[in-house]
Scaffold this active site. Sequence first.
Site, PDB file in Angstrom:
ATOM      1  N   GLY A  46     -11.543  -4.510  -1.903  1.00  0.00           N
ATOM      2  CA  GLY A  46     -11.533  -3.337  -0.979  1.00  0.00           C
ATOM      3  C   GLY A  46     -10.390  -2.662  -0.554  1.00  0.00           C
ATOM      4  O   GLY A  46      -9.375  -3.412  -0.638  1.00  0.00           O
ATOM      5  N   GLN A  51      -4.499   2.162   4.247  1.00  0.00           N
ATOM      6  CA  GLN A  51      -3.533   0.932   3.673  1.00  0.00           C
ATOM      7  C   GLN A  51      -2.776   1.653   2.622  1.00  0.00           C
ATOM      8  O   GLN A  51      -1.660   0.952   2.221  1.00  0.00           O
ATOM      9  CB  GLN A  51      -4.447   0.030   3.105  1.00  0.00           C
ATOM     10  CG  GLN A  51      -5.265  -0.747   3.975  1.00  0.00           C
ATOM     11  CD  GLN A  51      -5.972  -1.875   3.425  1.00  0.00           C
ATOM     12  OE1 GLN A  51      -7.444  -1.836   3.160  1.00  0.00           O
ATOM     13  NE2 GLN A  51      -5.548  -2.996   2.927  1.00  0.00           N
ATOM     14  N   CYS A  88      -6.678  -9.868   3.154  1.00  0.00           N
ATOM     15  CA  CYS A  88      -6.250  -8.505   3.086  1.00  0.00           C
ATOM     16  C   CYS A  88      -5.072  -8.171   2.167  1.00  0.00           C
ATOM     17  O   CYS A  88      -4.193  -8.683   2.353  1.00  0.00           O
ATOM     18  CB  CYS A  88      -5.976  -7.935   4.441  1.00  0.00           C
ATOM     19  SG  CYS A  88      -5.828  -6.167   4.872  1.00  0.00           S
ATOM     20  N   LEU A  89      -5.304  -7.164   1.756  1.00  0.00           N
ATOM     21  CA  LEU A  89      -3.987  -6.658   0.802  1.00  0.00           C
ATOM     22  C   LEU A  89      -2.883  -6.161   1.337  1.00  0.00           C
ATOM     23  O   LEU A  89      -1.586  -5.992   1.253  1.00  0.00           O
ATOM     24  CB  LEU A  89      -4.499  -5.497  -0.188  1.00  0.00           C
ATOM     25  CG  LEU A  89      -5.153  -5.819  -1.240  1.00  0.00           C
ATOM     26  CD1 LEU A  89      -5.403  -4.420  -2.161  1.00  0.00           C
ATOM     27  CD2 LEU A  89      -4.782  -6.907  -1.972  1.00  0.00           C
ATOM     28  N   HIS A 130     -15.099  -5.315   7.234  1.00  0.00           N
ATOM     29  CA  HIS A 130     -13.600  -5.531   7.059  1.00  0.00           C
ATOM     30  C   HIS A 130     -13.021  -4.072   6.855  1.00  0.00           C
ATOM     31  O   HIS A 130     -11.917  -3.782   7.612  1.00  0.00           O
ATOM     32  CB  HIS A 130     -13.421  -6.423   6.068  1.00  0.00           C
ATOM     33  CG  HIS A 130     -11.979  -6.706   5.846  1.00  0.00           C
ATOM     34  ND1 HIS A 130     -11.267  -7.855   6.117  1.00  0.00           N
ATOM     35  CD2 HIS A 130     -10.762  -5.623   5.235  1.00  0.00           C
ATOM     36  CE1 HIS A 130      -9.694  -7.621   5.660  1.00  0.00           C
ATOM     37  NE2 HIS A 130      -9.590  -6.488   5.348  1.00  0.00           N
ATOM     38  N   GLU A 131     -13.645  -3.337   5.789  1.00  0.00           N
ATOM     39  CA  GLU A 131     -12.797  -2.007   5.695  1.00  0.00           C
ATOM     40  C   GLU A 131     -13.032  -0.888   6.598  1.00  0.00           C
ATOM     41  O   GLU A 131     -12.224  -0.098   6.955  1.00  0.00           O
ATOM     42  CB  GLU A 131     -13.503  -1.457   4.102  1.00  0.00           C
ATOM     43  CG  GLU A 131     -13.129  -2.738   3.057  1.00  0.00           C
ATOM     44  CD  GLU A 131     -11.718  -2.718   2.994  1.00  0.00           C
ATOM     45  OE1 GLU A 131     -10.838  -2.056   3.443  1.00  0.00           O
ATOM     46  OE2 GLU A 131     -11.411  -3.890   2.249  1.00  0.00           O
ATOM     47  N   HIS A 134     -10.731  -1.437   9.466  1.00  0.00           N
ATOM     48  CA  HIS A 134      -9.311  -0.625   8.927  1.00  0.00           C
ATOM     49  C   HIS A 134      -9.387   0.819   9.610  1.00  0.00           C
ATOM     50  O   HIS A 134      -8.356   1.362   9.974  1.00  0.00           O
ATOM     51  CB  HIS A 134      -9.139  -0.670   7.567  1.00  0.00           C
ATOM     52  CG  HIS A 134      -8.355  -1.994   7.044  1.00  0.00           C
ATOM     53  ND1 HIS A 134      -7.245  -2.235   7.484  1.00  0.00           N
ATOM     54  CD2 HIS A 134      -9.013  -2.661   6.212  1.00  0.00           C
ATOM     55  CE1 HIS A 134      -6.955  -3.503   6.663  1.00  0.00           C
ATOM     56  NE2 HIS A 134      -7.796  -3.655   6.041  1.00  0.00           N
TER      57      HIS A 134
HETATM   58 CO    CO Z   1      -8.067  -5.305   4.503  1.00  0.00          CO
END
Ligand code: CO
Length: 160
Positions: A46, A51, A88-89, A130-131, A134
């Site tokens: 995701g 991001q 998380c990236l 989660h997304e 963000h």
């Molecule tokens: Co994330």
Amino acid sequence: MAIRNVVQIGDEILRKKSKPVREFDEKLWELLDDMRETMLKNNGCGLAAVQVGVLRRAIVLDVNHMRIELINPEIIDSFGEQIEKEGCLSVKNEYGYVKRPQQVTVQAQDRYGNEFEITGVDLLAKAFCHEIDHLDGVLFTDKLVKDYREPKAKSKKNKD
Ligand code: CO
């Protein structure tokens, strides 16, 4: 398509609230395509636009072999709870347990502006939450369940 840089924790943009997408045009499609390529390149499931440094309410997901794009998503219903491991990236090499609903229904638009609803359970519910966090400047590290251990690890430890 192009791979974009993934913003890392510490960069204040990750703490900002993303703005609604108003234009469903080629610029948005290019952003979504780049986000997907960037996510896959980094073995993520995701990615939110913030991001890659774009403060717009757009998300790409690749969960259970489902390619999902959520534009201007809102959680309209949720049910139950789960405590699962997240990463998380934008937070490399850190993982932790977060409590999320077991099931989540999201209302969103697709890349053409068409409204739809989608319900996710387990991993997909977790990913939606989660997304969407963000988009409001929230990271999973803000929500860690302290001292949580998986039941299996706990019982093993108790034997020592
Ligand atoms: Co994330």
